[in-house]
Design a protein around this motif. Structure first.
Motif, PDB file in Angstrom:
ATOM      1  N   LYS A 192     -81.615 -80.459  -0.530  1.00  0.00           N
ATOM      2  CA  LYS A 192     -80.242 -80.340  -1.028  1.00  0.00           C
ATOM      3  C   LYS A 192     -79.590 -79.086  -0.472  1.00  0.00           C
ATOM      4  CE  LYS A 192     -81.081 -82.491  -5.562  1.00  0.00           C
ATOM      5  NZ  LYS A 192     -80.997 -82.268  -7.034  1.00  0.00           N
ATOM      6  N   LEU A 193     -78.243 -79.092  -0.457  1.00  0.00           N
ATOM      7  CA  LEU A 193     -77.513 -77.875  -0.120  1.00  0.00           C
ATOM      8  C   LEU A 193     -77.758 -76.822  -1.191  1.00  0.00           C
ATOM      9  CD1 LEU A 193     -74.072 -79.374   0.997  1.00  0.00           C
ATOM     10  CD2 LEU A 193     -75.893 -78.505   2.484  1.00  0.00           C
ATOM     11  N   PHE A 194     -77.621 -75.559  -0.824  1.00  0.00           N
ATOM     12  CA  PHE A 194     -77.886 -74.454  -1.742  1.00  0.00           C
ATOM     13  C   PHE A 194     -77.098 -74.586  -3.040  1.00  0.00           C
ATOM     14  CE2 PHE A 194     -76.944 -70.279  -3.476  1.00  0.00           C
ATOM     15  CZ  PHE A 194     -78.183 -69.662  -3.492  1.00  0.00           C
ATOM     16  N   ALA A 195     -75.817 -74.924  -2.942  1.00  0.00           N
ATOM     17  CA  ALA A 195     -74.959 -74.992  -4.128  1.00  0.00           C
ATOM     18  C   ALA A 195     -75.378 -76.088  -5.090  1.00  0.00           C
ATOM     19  CB  ALA A 195     -73.503 -75.189  -3.707  1.00  0.00           C
ATOM     20  N   ASP A 196     -76.153 -77.066  -4.619  1.00  0.00           N
ATOM     21  CA  ASP A 196     -76.569 -78.186  -5.455  1.00  0.00           C
ATOM     22  C   ASP A 196     -77.946 -77.972  -6.087  1.00  0.00           C
ATOM     23  OD1 ASP A 196     -74.222 -79.641  -4.870  1.00  0.00           O
ATOM     24  OD2 ASP A 196     -75.101 -80.347  -2.988  1.00  0.00           O
ATOM     25  N   LEU A 197     -78.592 -76.850  -5.793  1.00  0.00           N
ATOM     26  CA  LEU A 197     -79.927 -76.566  -6.324  1.00  0.00           C
ATOM     27  C   LEU A 197     -79.849 -75.984  -7.728  1.00  0.00           C
ATOM     28  CD1 LEU A 197     -81.609 -74.836  -3.236  1.00  0.00           C
ATOM     29  CD2 LEU A 197     -81.888 -77.213  -3.988  1.00  0.00           C
ATOM     30  N   PRO A 198     -80.904 -76.142  -8.530  1.00  0.00           N
ATOM     31  CA  PRO A 198     -80.967 -75.427  -9.809  1.00  0.00           C
ATOM     32  C   PRO A 198     -81.041 -73.931  -9.556  1.00  0.00           C
ATOM     33  CG  PRO A 198     -83.068 -76.486  -9.326  1.00  0.00           C
ATOM     34  CD  PRO A 198     -82.092 -76.989  -8.306  1.00  0.00           C
ATOM     35  N   THR A 199     -80.668 -73.150 -10.548  1.00  0.00           N
ATOM     36  CA  THR A 199     -80.555 -71.700 -10.335  1.00  0.00           C
ATOM     37  C   THR A 199     -81.885 -71.042  -9.969  1.00  0.00           C
ATOM     38  OG1 THR A 199     -80.790 -71.346 -12.731  1.00  0.00           O
ATOM     39  CG2 THR A 199     -78.553 -71.486 -11.835  1.00  0.00           C
TER      40      THR A 199
ATOM     41  N   ASP B  75     -67.673 -76.668   1.978  1.00  0.00           N
ATOM     42  CA  ASP B  75     -69.111 -76.505   1.727  1.00  0.00           C
ATOM     43  C   ASP B  75     -69.537 -75.051   1.866  1.00  0.00           C
ATOM     44  OD1 ASP B  75     -69.752 -79.090   1.035  1.00  0.00           O
ATOM     45  OD2 ASP B  75     -70.296 -79.703   3.072  1.00  0.00           O
ATOM     46  N   GLU B  76     -68.971 -74.342   2.839  1.00  0.00           N
ATOM     47  CA  GLU B  76     -69.296 -72.915   2.990  1.00  0.00           C
ATOM     48  C   GLU B  76     -68.845 -72.143   1.752  1.00  0.00           C
ATOM     49  OE1 GLU B  76     -68.916 -72.566   7.880  1.00  0.00           O
ATOM     50  OE2 GLU B  76     -67.190 -72.152   6.600  1.00  0.00           O
ATOM     51  N   TYR B  77     -67.690 -72.498   1.246  1.00  0.00           N
ATOM     52  CA  TYR B  77     -67.167 -71.809   0.058  1.00  0.00           C
ATOM     53  C   TYR B  77     -68.030 -72.108  -1.162  1.00  0.00           C
ATOM     54  CZ  TYR B  77     -63.794 -69.880  -3.220  1.00  0.00           C
ATOM     55  OH  TYR B  77     -63.177 -69.118  -4.187  1.00  0.00           O
ATOM     56  N   ARG B  78     -68.521 -73.337  -1.287  1.00  0.00           N
ATOM     57  CA  ARG B  78     -69.410 -73.684  -2.396  1.00  0.00           C
ATOM     58  C   ARG B  78     -70.692 -72.861  -2.335  1.00  0.00           C
ATOM     59  NH1 ARG B  78     -71.634 -78.633  -2.364  1.00  0.00           N
ATOM     60  NH2 ARG B  78     -72.061 -78.526  -4.601  1.00  0.00           N
ATOM     61  N   PHE B  79     -71.247 -72.701  -1.136  1.00  0.00           N
ATOM     62  CA  PHE B  79     -72.434 -71.852  -0.977  1.00  0.00           C
ATOM     63  C   PHE B  79     -72.125 -70.439  -1.442  1.00  0.00           C
ATOM     64  CE2 PHE B  79     -74.632 -68.512   1.222  1.00  0.00           C
ATOM     65  CZ  PHE B  79     -75.958 -68.881   1.168  1.00  0.00           C
ATOM     66  N   LEU B  80     -71.020 -69.904  -0.943  1.00  0.00           N
ATOM     67  CA  LEU B  80     -70.672 -68.523  -1.239  1.00  0.00           C
ATOM     68  C   LEU B  80     -70.482 -68.300  -2.740  1.00  0.00           C
ATOM     69  CD1 LEU B  80     -70.006 -65.778   0.059  1.00  0.00           C
ATOM     70  CD2 LEU B  80     -67.618 -66.499   0.128  1.00  0.00           C
ATOM     71  N   ASP B  81     -69.754 -69.190  -3.391  1.00  0.00           N
ATOM     72  CA  ASP B  81     -69.507 -69.063  -4.815  1.00  0.00           C
ATOM     73  C   ASP B  81     -70.815 -69.102  -5.599  1.00  0.00           C
ATOM     74  OD1 ASP B  81     -67.676 -68.785  -6.989  1.00  0.00           O
ATOM     75  OD2 ASP B  81     -67.852 -70.932  -7.416  1.00  0.00           O
ATOM     76  N   ALA B  82     -71.707 -70.024  -5.227  1.00  0.00           N
ATOM     77  CA  ALA B  82     -72.989 -70.145  -5.928  1.00  0.00           C
ATOM     78  C   ALA B  82     -73.882 -68.933  -5.685  1.00  0.00           C
ATOM     79  CB  ALA B  82     -73.701 -71.425  -5.486  1.00  0.00           C
ATOM     80  N   ALA B  83     -73.946 -68.471  -4.437  1.00  0.00           N
ATOM     81  CA  ALA B  83     -74.818 -67.341  -4.107  1.00  0.00           C
ATOM     82  C   ALA B  83     -74.335 -66.050  -4.767  1.00  0.00           C
ATOM     83  CB  ALA B  83     -74.897 -67.161  -2.589  1.00  0.00           C
TER      84      ALA B  83
ATOM     85  N   SER C 282     -82.159 -74.583   2.986  1.00  0.00           N
ATOM     86  CA  SER C 282     -82.212 -75.159   1.645  1.00  0.00           C
ATOM     87  C   SER C 282     -82.529 -76.655   1.709  1.00  0.00           C
ATOM     88  CB  SER C 282     -80.879 -74.930   0.927  1.00  0.00           C
ATOM     89  OG  SER C 282     -80.874 -75.542  -0.348  1.00  0.00           O
ATOM     90  N   LYS C 283     -81.907 -77.349   2.645  1.00  0.00           N
ATOM     91  CA  LYS C 283     -82.156 -78.787   2.781  1.00  0.00           C
ATOM     92  C   LYS C 283     -83.576 -79.041   3.286  1.00  0.00           C
ATOM     93  CE  LYS C 283     -79.075 -81.733   3.938  1.00  0.00           C
ATOM     94  NZ  LYS C 283     -78.040 -82.541   4.662  1.00  0.00           N
ATOM     95  N   GLN C 284     -84.067 -78.163   4.164  1.00  0.00           N
ATOM     96  CA  GLN C 284     -85.419 -78.307   4.678  1.00  0.00           C
ATOM     97  C   GLN C 284     -86.454 -78.123   3.569  1.00  0.00           C
ATOM     98  OE1 GLN C 284     -87.631 -75.059   6.869  1.00  0.00           O
ATOM     99  NE2 GLN C 284     -87.104 -76.364   8.614  1.00  0.00           N
ATOM    100  N   GLN C 285     -86.203 -77.157   2.692  1.00  0.00           N
ATOM    101  CA  GLN C 285     -87.168 -76.826   1.647  1.00  0.00           C
ATOM    102  C   GLN C 285     -87.018 -77.699   0.400  1.00  0.00           C
ATOM    103  OE1 GLN C 285     -89.689 -74.336   1.913  1.00  0.00           O
ATOM    104  NE2 GLN C 285     -89.041 -74.573   4.048  1.00  0.00           N
ATOM    105  N   HIS C 286     -85.772 -78.074   0.060  1.00  0.00           N
ATOM    106  CA  HIS C 286     -85.513 -78.743  -1.219  1.00  0.00           C
ATOM    107  C   HIS C 286     -84.752 -80.063  -1.101  1.00  0.00           C
ATOM    108  CE1 HIS C 286     -86.874 -75.115  -3.321  1.00  0.00           C
ATOM    109  NE2 HIS C 286     -86.121 -74.411  -2.482  1.00  0.00           N
TER     110      HIS C 286
END
Length: 240
Positions: free
Chosen positions: A146-153, A59-67, A140-144
């Motif tokens: 979802k995890l950051f990597a799962d959000l729209p761009t 999950d950390e890697y998914r965040f990093l790749d997306a960010a 990200s989960k608090q605001q939307h």
């Protein structure tokens, strides 16, 4: 964990790719002279292979790749962070002496100070990423929801812009500090020699017309706007 909520900003949804890329491109480069389609396909195929992170969790890697991809997105200027393997580069670096902060002065006291005093936190890079990513995903989960990597761009851009602007504090880590670490390492991964895991296929160098580790390219230093006619070469001897 508490977060400060950013105030509305009309520029939140603007693309985050910085103007430095366009400045480096000049008037011509391999990428702009017809190499885009060929190298885009090759890099996409390489990026599709599975990489198992050695430090970060999945999950950390998914965040990093997306960010990283939102900081340096794939567009008409050239390949983005995902195709260039930037997240892989950062994950590998976090297992090196740099990631462990071996040459950092890490003795206290740790107090908040002005920006001109430099980094003041008690966290080496691997700790900064672990804590920062965990808190950013929680935000990200608090605001939307979802995890950051799962959000729209556009939602990802909004969060990164809020971090950059300093309106979000990620627990013990100021959002701006985390964003600057992420931005700096993204650029390093995109333009460092491929032997370190990023700049896959030398796509970053091809994008800006950089010759890489060639022994001599002085004939082309002062030819403003002229495309470098020979592809780059890695320290390893690999050529593009």
């Amino acid at each position: 964990m508490e977060f400060s909520v950013p105030s509305p900003d009309p520029d939140l949804h603007n693309p985050l790719r910085r103007s430095f890329v366009k400045g480096l491109l000049g008037t011509t480069s391999f990428w702009m002279l017809g190499g885009h389609a060929l190298w885009s396909q090759a890099l996409a195929a390489e990026a599709a292979r599975t990489y198992s992170p050695t430090f970060l969790t999945a999950d950390e890697y998914r965040f990093l790749d997306a960010a990283c991809e939102r900081i340096l997105p794939d567009d008409h200027n050239g390949p983005g962070a995902h195709k260039l393997g930037v997240a892989e580069f950062i994950d590998r670096q976090l297992q090196t002496p740099y990631g462990h902060g071996d040459n950092w002065y890490m003795s206290g006291p740790f107090v908040e100070g002005p920006a001109n005093l430099g980094y003041q936190l008690p966290f080496v890079p691997r700790d900064l990423y672990r804590k920062g990513i965990t808190a950013a995903d929680a935000y990200s989960k608090q605001q939307h929801g979802k995890l950051f990597a799962d959000l729209p761009t556009d939602a990802q851009d909004a969060i990164l812009t809020a971090l950059e602007g300093g309106s979000v504090k990620l627990g013990e880590i100021p959002g701006r500090v985390f964003f600057e670490q992420l931005r700096t390492n993204t650029l390093e991964g995109a333009f460092a020699d491929p032997i370190y895991g990023g700049n896959r296929g030398m796509g970053g160098w091809l994008m800006v017309g950089f010759p890489g580790a060639r022994a001599d390219f002085m004939d082309w230093v002062n030819q403003d706007g002229a495309a470098y006619p020979i592809g780059p070469v890695s320290i390893s001897g690999e050529t593009a």
